[in-house]
Design an enzyme around this catalytic site. Structure first.
Site, PDB file in Angstrom:
ATOM      1  N   ASP A   1       1.303  10.665  -6.019  1.00  0.00           N
ATOM      2  CA  ASP A   1       1.523   9.313  -5.540  1.00  0.00           C
ATOM      3  C   ASP A   1       2.441   8.528  -6.459  1.00  0.00           C
ATOM      4  O   ASP A   1       2.411   8.706  -7.685  1.00  0.00           O
ATOM      5  CB  ASP A   1       0.183   8.579  -5.420  1.00  0.00           C
ATOM      6  CG  ASP A   1       0.224   7.436  -4.421  1.00  0.00           C
ATOM      7  OD1 ASP A   1       0.785   6.385  -4.751  1.00  0.00           O
ATOM      8  OD2 ASP A   1      -0.294   7.606  -3.309  1.00  0.00           O
TER       9      ASP A   1
ATOM     10  N   GLU B   1       7.596  -5.420 -12.250  1.00  0.00           N
ATOM     11  CA  GLU B   1       6.296  -5.710 -12.886  1.00  0.00           C
ATOM     12  C   GLU B   1       6.041  -4.774 -14.065  1.00  0.00           C
ATOM     13  O   GLU B   1       4.962  -4.213 -14.214  1.00  0.00           O
ATOM     14  CB  GLU B   1       5.185  -5.591 -11.840  1.00  0.00           C
ATOM     15  CG  GLU B   1       5.407  -6.459 -10.614  1.00  0.00           C
ATOM     16  CD  GLU B   1       4.355  -6.287  -9.538  1.00  0.00           C
ATOM     17  OE1 GLU B   1       4.094  -7.247  -8.815  1.00  0.00           O
ATOM     18  OE2 GLU B   1       3.799  -5.178  -9.424  1.00  0.00           O
TER      19      GLU B   1
ATOM     20  N   CYS C   1      -4.018  -7.337  -4.571  1.00  0.00           N
ATOM     21  CA  CYS C   1      -4.641  -6.304  -5.389  1.00  0.00           C
ATOM     22  C   CYS C   1      -5.499  -6.882  -6.508  1.00  0.00           C
ATOM     23  O   CYS C   1      -6.527  -6.295  -6.882  1.00  0.00           O
ATOM     24  CB  CYS C   1      -3.568  -5.389  -5.969  1.00  0.00           C
ATOM     25  SG  CYS C   1      -2.214  -6.261  -6.788  1.00  0.00           S
ATOM     26  N   CYS C   2      -5.100  -8.050  -7.051  1.00  0.00           N
ATOM     27  CA  CYS C   2      -5.745  -8.553  -8.265  1.00  0.00           C
ATOM     28  C   CYS C   2      -7.154  -9.125  -8.059  1.00  0.00           C
ATOM     29  O   CYS C   2      -8.055  -8.816  -8.849  1.00  0.00           O
ATOM     30  CB  CYS C   2      -4.862  -9.594  -8.936  1.00  0.00           C
ATOM     31  SG  CYS C   2      -3.297  -8.929  -9.554  1.00  0.00           S
TER      32      CYS C   2
ATOM     33  N   HIS D   1       2.010   5.539  -7.090  1.00  0.00           N
ATOM     34  CA  HIS D   1       1.131   4.635  -7.837  1.00  0.00           C
ATOM     35  C   HIS D   1      -0.095   5.415  -8.305  1.00  0.00           C
ATOM     36  O   HIS D   1      -0.997   5.708  -7.533  1.00  0.00           O
ATOM     37  CB  HIS D   1       0.678   3.473  -6.960  1.00  0.00           C
ATOM     38  CG  HIS D   1       0.130   2.309  -7.731  1.00  0.00           C
ATOM     39  ND1 HIS D   1      -0.858   2.449  -8.690  1.00  0.00           N
ATOM     40  CD2 HIS D   1       0.428   0.992  -7.697  1.00  0.00           C
ATOM     41  CE1 HIS D   1      -1.148   1.268  -9.198  1.00  0.00           C
ATOM     42  NE2 HIS D   1      -0.369   0.370  -8.620  1.00  0.00           N
TER      43      HIS D   1
ATOM     44  N   CYS E   1      -4.056  -7.332 -12.608  1.00  0.00           N
ATOM     45  CA  CYS E   1      -4.378  -5.912 -12.427  1.00  0.00           C
ATOM     46  C   CYS E   1      -3.999  -5.086 -13.654  1.00  0.00           C
ATOM     47  O   CYS E   1      -4.675  -4.106 -13.981  1.00  0.00           O
ATOM     48  CB  CYS E   1      -3.655  -5.352 -11.208  1.00  0.00           C
ATOM     49  SG  CYS E   1      -4.510  -5.602  -9.633  1.00  0.00           S
TER      50      CYS E   1
ATOM     51  N   HIS F   1       6.068   0.408 -14.485  1.00  0.00           N
ATOM     52  CA  HIS F   1       5.194  -0.591 -13.881  1.00  0.00           C
ATOM     53  C   HIS F   1       3.875  -0.634 -14.657  1.00  0.00           C
ATOM     54  O   HIS F   1       3.199   0.376 -14.818  1.00  0.00           O
ATOM     55  CB  HIS F   1       4.957  -0.189 -12.422  1.00  0.00           C
ATOM     56  CG  HIS F   1       4.187  -1.151 -11.609  1.00  0.00           C
ATOM     57  ND1 HIS F   1       2.818  -1.284 -11.716  1.00  0.00           N
ATOM     58  CD2 HIS F   1       4.577  -2.020 -10.647  1.00  0.00           C
ATOM     59  CE1 HIS F   1       2.400  -2.194 -10.844  1.00  0.00           C
ATOM     60  NE2 HIS F   1       3.450  -2.659 -10.184  1.00  0.00           N
TER      61      HIS F   1
END
Length: 667
Positions: free
Chosen positions: A181, A315, A411-412, A183, A333, A263
Site C-alpha cells: 500500500d 505533509e 483521519c485525525c 500508505h 495523526c 509523509h
C-alpha cells in the site's frame, strides 16, 4: 505476549478525565458525525457508504476512497472505552456496526465500501493512492481490540477473512502480487492480528510488505503502467510515481533507511510496523533502522511539542532542523503515529528516551488536536498563529486558528480518540528482567511477569505535581520495578513509607531498578518547576528565542492574556515564573464543558513571567530607520499549556506562539 495477560485501569487525574471525555462525549459525537447528524459539520457519509455496500440503502457514495477507516478507528476507540468501563448500550451499538460490516463484506473476504459500490472491477489496481490495505489495517486493529476488550470474535473473524484474502493475493510465491500500500498501516495491523490469533501467515505477510517496499522493479510504476497512466486523484495527473517515491516511503527498503523521509504519518505507521515485526522475528536490521530513524526524528526533525512533519507539501518531513513554527504542519495523526511507534520500541529496548518522547507527544502534540469540549478538532498543530496571515496569505490558508467540528479528510479525530481511550495500555512495559513504569498516572495495574502476578497502584497529581505514591503487592526478591526518571527532570528523590531515602536501587538507561518486598510502598518525588528551553542553533525559526515548560508540559502565549503582537514580547528566562490557577487568567469564551473537560481546565497550572517587556512603536513611526535600542515597557507575560490553546476565544481567531524572544541580561 506479557502485556496481553496484564490489565491496567486509570483511576483519577489527567488521563482519567481525557478517557471519560472520550467515552461520554467524543465517541457519541463522532458516531453522530459518521451518520451525518451534526448540523453545519462537514459531511462524513461513512456509515451510509457501508449501508450501500451491504445493500441496505440506496444513493451515492460520499467522500474519499478511505472513508471506511474512520469507522474502524471509531470501533477501536469504542473497544478501549469498553475495556476500561463496561457499557451495555455502547457495546450494543458497536455490535450493530459489526453486523453492518459483516453484511458489507464480500464472499471472498474483501471489505471496502468505495470499491464495492463505485469501482468493483478496480480492486487492488491502485495501491499507491486508494488505501485499500490502509482501510483493512484499521478494520484489523479494531477487530483485535474488540476481541481483547469484550471476548467477542465476530469483528475479529471479519478482519481475519480479509487478512486471509490478502495472504492469498500478496506474497513472494509465484503468481502472487508483490504490491504494497502507498500508505503503511497493514504491516502493524497484521502483527496485531498475529498477536491475537497466533496465525503465522499474518506475521509473514507483514514481513513481506516491509521487505518488498522500495525494491526494484518499482511496483507503483508497474501498477501505473498497467492502468495506462490513469490516476484516481486529478491532482496526480502529471505525476510519474518513480519521481515521488519518498512520499510513499518506497525510495529505499525500510531496513536500510537511516532518516525520516516522506509523509510523516506514513513514516510513523511504517516505523510502528517495523518495530512490531522486529519484536517477533528478531530482525536486527529492522531494529537498527528503527533506532536510526528515531534518532533522526528526535534530534533533528521533531517539534518541541512532539509534532512531526514540518511541510504542507505532501505533509512530510523536509530536511534536518527545518522546523518553522507558523507554517508547521505537525498533523495530529503524525503525533499519534509517533506514540504508537515509541510504545512499540519500549517493548524492544529498555531505554527511557522512548518513554520521554511518548510522554512529550501525549501531553502536547496529540491532545492539542481536540478541544476541551471533545467535539472540535485540529488536523494540524502549528506552534504560532497570526490570524491575519491565515486569512489573507494563501500560503497559510491551511493553518487553522480555530478547531472545526469535523474535517473533510477526517483521519485525525477518530485516530486521536482511539489513542486517548487506550492510554492505560501505555503505562507499563513488562519484560523478563523488570516491569517498567513508562508513564506516571493514577492507576491500578494487575500485571503478569513470567507467570507471576503483581499489583501496582499509582497515586499522583502528575503532570502538575511531581509526587507519585506507589503501593505494590506480589513482588519477589528476583523481580524489579524500573521507574523512569524523565529526561526533563534534574532532581529527584526516592523515599520509603516512613519518609526515609531509599538506596536499594541502581540506575540504567533512564530507569531506577528497584527491589521490592512482597508488600511495599514508597514515594518518587520528581522536581517539577518552570524551565526555559532553547533549540539547537541550527533551527533557524527558533534562533534567539526560548520556550517554556513545566515538567513535560509545553506552554504558549495567547492574545487573550497578552494582547496582540505577541512577537514583540521579550521575556527574561532567568527572572523566573510564577504558577497561577486558571481562575487567575481571563476565561474568555470558554465553551460549555463536561465535568471532565472542566476538570482538565481548572486543574491546569498557568504561568506568569516575573520579568517581561514589550517592544513598542511610536504612532506614525516609519517602516525602516537607523537602528537604535528598542523602546520597551514592562508587561505581564502570561503562558497557558499548549494543549489548551484556542479553547477560550470562541469563534474569534487569536494569536498564539510557543517560542518567544529572550531578554538580554543587561535589560
Amino acid at each position: 505476549m506479557e502485556n496481553q495477560k496484564s490489565t491496567c485501569r486509570i483511576t483519577d487525574g489527567f488521563f482519567k478525565n481525557y478517557q471519560e471525555l472520550v467515552r461520554t462525549v467524543s465517541i457519541p459525537y463522532q458516531w453522530n458525525i459518521l451518520n451525518d447528524r451534526i448540523p453545519r459539520a462537514e459531511k462524513s457519509g461513512a456509515v451510509h457508504n457501508l449501508e450501500l455496500a451491504a445493500g441496505l440503502a440506496q444513493g451515492e457514495y460520499y467522500g474519499t476512497c478511505f472513508q471506511d477507516s474512520d469507522v474502524g478507528k471509531w470501533l477501536e476507540a469504542t473497544s478501549y472505552a469498553l475495556e476500561t468501563k463496561p457499557d451495555p448500550n455502547l457495546e450494543a451499538l458497536a455490535d450493530s456496526v459489526i453486523v453492518l460490516l459483516e453484511k458489507a463484506q464480500q464472499e471472498d473476504g474483501y471489505l471496502n465500501s468505495y470499491f464495492t459500490v463505485k469501482e468493483p472491477q478496480k480492486r487492488f489496481t491502485n495501491l499507491r493512492e486508494c488505501c485499500e490495505h490502509y482501510c483493512f489495517g484499521h478494520l484489523a486493529e479494531a477487530g483485535a481490540a474488540y476481541y481483547e476488550a469484550t471476548g467477542k470474535d465476530r469483528l475479529l473473524k471479519i478482519a481475519c477473512r480479509y487478512a486471509d484474502l490478502l495472504c492469498s493475493i500478496f506474497g513472494p510465491a509465484p503468481g502472487q502480487s508483490r504490491g504494497y500500500d502507498g500508505h503503511p498501516e497493514a504491516e502493524l495491523a497484521l502483527v496485531r492480528l498475529y498477536e491475537v490469533t497466533g496465525k503465522e501467515s499474518y506475521l509473514k505477510l507483514a514481513d513481506f510488505f516491509l521487505n518488498v517496499r522500495g525494491e526494484e522493479p518499482y511496483y507503483m510504476e508497474l501498477e501505473w503502467e498497467k492502468r495506462n497512466h490513469a490516476w484516481h486523484y486529478e491532482l496526480n495527473k502529471d505525476v510519474n510515481p518513480r519521481d515521488d517515491r519518498i512520499y510513499d516511503c518506497a525510495h529505499i527498503q525500510p531496513r536500510f533507511q537511516k532518516k525520516a523521509d516522506g509523509h510523516a504519518v506514513k513514516v510513523g505507521y511504517l516505523l510502528t510496523g517495523m518495530a512490531a515485526v522486529a519484536a517477533h522475528t528478531k530482525d536486527e536490521q529492522l531494529l537498527a533502522a528503527c533506532r536510526s530513524i528515531y534518532d533522526n526524528i528526535i534530534n533533528q526533525r521533531m517539534y518541541l511539542t512532539g509534532g512531526i512533519g514540518s511541510s504542507r507539501h505532501q505533509e512530510r518531513f523536509t530536511f534536518d532542523y527545518d522546523l518553522p513554527n507558523d507554517r508547521a504542519y505537525a498533523e495530529t495523526c503524525a503525533a499519534v503515529s509517533l506514540s504508537f511507534f515509541t510504545h512499540r520500541m519500549l517493548d524492544l529496548i529498555p531505554d527511557s528516551t522512548y518513554a520521554d518522547t511518548l510522554e512529550r507527544v501525549l501531553y502536547n502534540g496529540t491532545i492539542s488536536g481536540m478541544s476541551l469540549d471533545g467535539t472540535h478538532f485540529f488536523y494540524l498543530n502549528p506552534l504560532e498563529i497570526l490570524p491575519d496571515a491565515c486569512r489573507f496569505d494563501q500560503d497559510f490558508k491551511y493553518v487553522k486558528p480555530l478547531r472545526p467540528q469535523w474535517l473533510s479528510c477526517a483521519c485525525c479525530p477518530p485516530n486521536l480518540i482511539r489513542l486517548l481511550a487506550s492510554v492505560h495500555r501505555y503505562l507499563y512495559t513488562v519484560r523478563d528482567d523488570a516491569i517498567y513504569v513508562n508513564l506516571y498516572v493514577s492507576s491500578e495495574g494487575n500485571l503478569t511477569q513470567n507467570g507471576r502476578s503483581v499489583f501496582i497502584r499509582q497515586e499522583t497529581d502528575y503532570p502538575w505535581k511531581g509526587e507519585i505514591r506507589f503501593s505494590t503487592e506480589g513482588f519477589l526478591p528476583d523481580m524489579h520495578l524500573a521507574l523512569r526518571i524523565p529526561g526533563w527532570c534534574t532532581s529527584w528523590e526516592l523515599l520509603d513509607h516512613t519518609g526515609r531515602k531509599r538506596s536499594d536501587f541502581y540506575y540504567k538507561h533512564g530507569y531506577l531498578y528497584l527491589s521490592l518486598s512482597p508488600s511495599d510502598s514508597f514515594l518518587l518525588h520528581l522536581d517539577i518547576k518552570p524551565c526555559c528551553v532553547k533549540a539547537n542553533c541550527l533551527v533557524k525559526a527558533d534562533a534567539g528565542k526560548a520556550a517554556l515548560m513545566l515538567g513535560p508540559i509545553v506552554y504558549c502565549m495567547e492574545e487573550l492574556d497578552n494582547g496582540p503582537q505577541l512577537y514583540n514580547i521579550i521575556v527574561s528566562p532567568d527572572a523566573g515564573f510564577k504558577e497561577c490557577h486558571s481562575s487567575d487568567f481571563p476565561q474568555g469564551e470558554l465553551p460549555v464543558l463536561s465535568p471532565q473537560g472542566a476538570a482538565l481546565y481548572e486543574n491546569a497550572v498557568f504561568l506568569e513571567a516575573e520579568k517581561a517587556r514589550r517592544e513598542v512603536s511610536a504612532p506614525g513611526q516609519v517602516l525602516y530607520e537607523r537602528y537604535y535600542p528598542e523602546e520597551t515597557q514592562a508587561v505581564c507575560a502570561r503562558f497557558v499549556p499548549y494543549f489548551l490553546w484556542g479553547n477560550r476565544n470562541g469563534k474569534t481567531p487569536h494569536e498564539m506562539q510557543v517560542w518567544f524572544r529572550v531578554m538580554r541580561n543587561d535589560n
